[in-house]
Enzyme design. Structure first.
Site, PDB file in Angstrom:
ATOM      1  N   CYS A 162       0.840  -1.198   0.000  1.00 22.38           N
ATOM      2  CA  CYS A 162       0.000   0.000   0.000  1.00 22.38           C
ATOM      3  C   CYS A 162       0.882   1.259   0.000  1.00 22.38           C
ATOM      4  CB  CYS A 162      -0.953  -0.038   1.196  1.00 22.38           C
ATOM      5  SG  CYS A 162      -2.240   1.233   1.170  1.00 22.38           S
ATOM      6  N   ASP A 317      -9.981  -4.441  -5.584  1.00 22.40           N
ATOM      7  CA  ASP A 317      -9.445  -3.470  -4.629  1.00 22.40           C
ATOM      8  C   ASP A 317     -10.102  -2.111  -4.873  1.00 22.40           C
ATOM      9  OD1 ASP A 317      -7.950  -1.759  -3.052  1.00 22.40           O
ATOM     10  OD2 ASP A 317      -6.043  -2.748  -3.488  1.00 22.40           O
ATOM     11  N   HIS A 346      -8.268  -5.364  -1.421  1.00 22.91           N
ATOM     12  CA  HIS A 346      -7.058  -4.744  -0.887  1.00 22.91           C
ATOM     13  C   HIS A 346      -6.490  -5.551   0.284  1.00 22.91           C
ATOM     14  CE1 HIS A 346      -4.427  -1.230  -0.411  1.00 22.91           C
ATOM     15  NE2 HIS A 346      -4.583  -1.371   0.899  1.00 22.91           N
TER      16      HIS A 346
END
Length: 474
Positions: A162, A317, A346
């Protein structure tokens, strides 16, 4: 007409029967509700044994102990080049070590990798002026040097998740000599109407990160958590609790639910200045993808990323859609890139059972194939007060080519040499740039040479500095 006409008495009896069954189920469920809530509160996370091998300010560098974990790996299967996991500044990193059977850390250990992880921990008000330069060029660089020193390797593997993936890109572009391979997991890299709801909400038209920081100093975790939850409000505030009630009798489900709820509620504040930089430079101005980003006056040059790069992304995601990651491979210099788009979201990239069965063994193998290990080196790691370290030179190895060359192949090569080289033969021109150049009638290197940097930058939708780099190679 139907042979079974409507019977109102039977319908009433069926309704009463169904109502009674539902009441009975609810009564039975209520009897175990307290027990299940206690079970949720007692679950443990992040249980893979680790040692803190370096500390600076709030951060802790963890080294995971495969032997203490009970993972046995044959000596010949142990990888010499370690993997450093760089997590986001938001939330806790134990999502990568949630439970034994759903632990990215354990999958890598089981494959013979030596695993380290940066746990940033929570900043205090004194840290609100920390910048991305502090995190990337000071904290990350010091951690990388510790891992290099402990492993004896000149360059190590990185896996960024991320926001940690985005920072890993910055680090790699600035310190390429210390990075053997770069793995990116749901990393936000390209925001040109490709970042979904989060990009739209973060648009400068609607949102000022500076106003938030001026108000709070650091960005409150509660504000971030609510924002993320509101991206899918029905699921986060209704559906998942209905699903919990329906599965309350399943202890395994309750334990998994409890672990996820613990992580979701365990957010951390984000240092104010770093947050402003990230939102304005990466999201709003898309400077990283455009190769225009600078950290403390240093150009984060994507042309320096010429090592193997692996991108992992979730098909569903909603935080970082695949379209916010995929184009990145076209604007770096690496000729060894791979993209894996998995049918998950995600968080599912790190915790879903399917990713642990199918994806992570493949990722571990990718690192292994590119981690032969170079000559061991001695690395001097400076104290946390210093921002730079001494760097050892990499070892150059010369390989003699064979003298036996197939005659036909030689003729084919000669014929190919007579053909004009396509623009994508120029380092830094990936498929996306090549397509834009082709659309403008620029197909060959000779065509490219007829334009100046400003014209090429306009055609390819890139920077003049990048276009000039292309011309300098001609």
């Amino acid at each position: 007409m139907s042979s079974n006409p409507f019977n109102p008495f039977e319908a009433a009896l069926n309704w009463q029967r169904k109502t009674l069954e539902n009441m009975t189920d609810a009564a039975e469920t209520s009897q175990i509700a307290d027990e299940r809530l206690e079970l949720m509160e007692s679950v443990e996370v992040g249980q893979t044994p680790s040692d803190v091998v370096y500390e600076e300010n709030k951060l802790e560098l963890l080294h995971y102990d495969a032997e203490a974990t009970g993972i046995e790996v044959a000596e010949e299967d142990k990888e010499a080049v370690p993997i450093l996991i760089v997590y986001a500044l938001i939330n806790r990193p134990y999502i990568l070590d949630l439970q034994e059977e759903r632990s990215v850390v354990r999958r890598l250990l089981e494959a013979g990798h030596d695993v380290y992880l940066i746990d940033w921990n929570e900043p205090s008000r004194l840290d609100q002026h920390l910048t991305l330069d502090d995190y990337v060029n000071r904290y990350m660089d010091n951690c990388v040097d510790v891992v290099r020193e402990r492993s004896g390797q000149d360059a190590i593997n990185i896996l960024g998740y991320c926001m940690g993936g985005t920072m890993s890109v910055m680090y790699t572009a600035l310190h390429k000599e210390k990075v053997n391979t770069l793995g990116l997991m749901a990393a936000g890299l390209c925001f040109d109407h490709t970042g979904g709801v989060l990009e739209e909400w973060g648009s400068e038209e609607y949102y000022s990160p500076q106003d938030v920081v001026d108000t709070f100093g650091n960005v409150p975790s509660d504000m971030l958590d609510i924002g993320f939850a509101l991206m899918d409000p029905v699921e986060n505030y209704v559906t998942k609790y209905i699903r919990f009630a329906e599965n309350m009798e399943n202890e395994g489900f309750v334990e998994n639910f409890g672990r996820m709820e613990q992580w979701l509620g365990d957010g951390i504040d984000v240092a104010g200045e770093a947050y402003v930089q990230f939102l304005e430079d990466v999201y709003q101005d898309n400077k990283l993808y455009k190769n225009e980003l600078e950290l403390n006056g240093k150009h984060v040059d994507l042309d320096n990323i010429d090592m193997p790069v692996l991108q992992l992304m979730g098909e569903y995601d909603h935080l970082i859609p695949p379209e916010a990651s995929k184009p990145f491979n076209d604007v770096i210099a690496s000729d060894d890139t791979r993209t894996i788009e998995f049918s998950t979201g995600h968080i599912g990239l790190s915790v879903s059972s399917s990713t642990h069965a199918d994806l992570w063994p493949e990722v571990a193998e990718w690192y292994s194939e590119r981690s032969t290990g170079g000559e061991e080196v001695d690395i001097e790691v400076e104290s946390p007060e210093d921002d730079t370290v001494d760097q050892s030179e990499s070892t150059d190895i010369e390989v003699d080519a064979t003298d036996d060359v197939d005659a036909d192949a030689t003729e084919d090569d000669a014929d190919a040499a007579d053909e004009p080289a396509d623009v994508d033969s120029v380092s830094g021109i990936g498929p996306t740039y090549a397509e834009r150049l082709h659309a403008a009638g620029i197909h060959s290197v000779a065509d490219l040479a007829e334009y100046d940097a400003a014209e090429l930058a306009d055609i390819a939708e890139t920077t003049e500095s990048r276009a000039q780099d292309w011309l300098d190679q001609l």
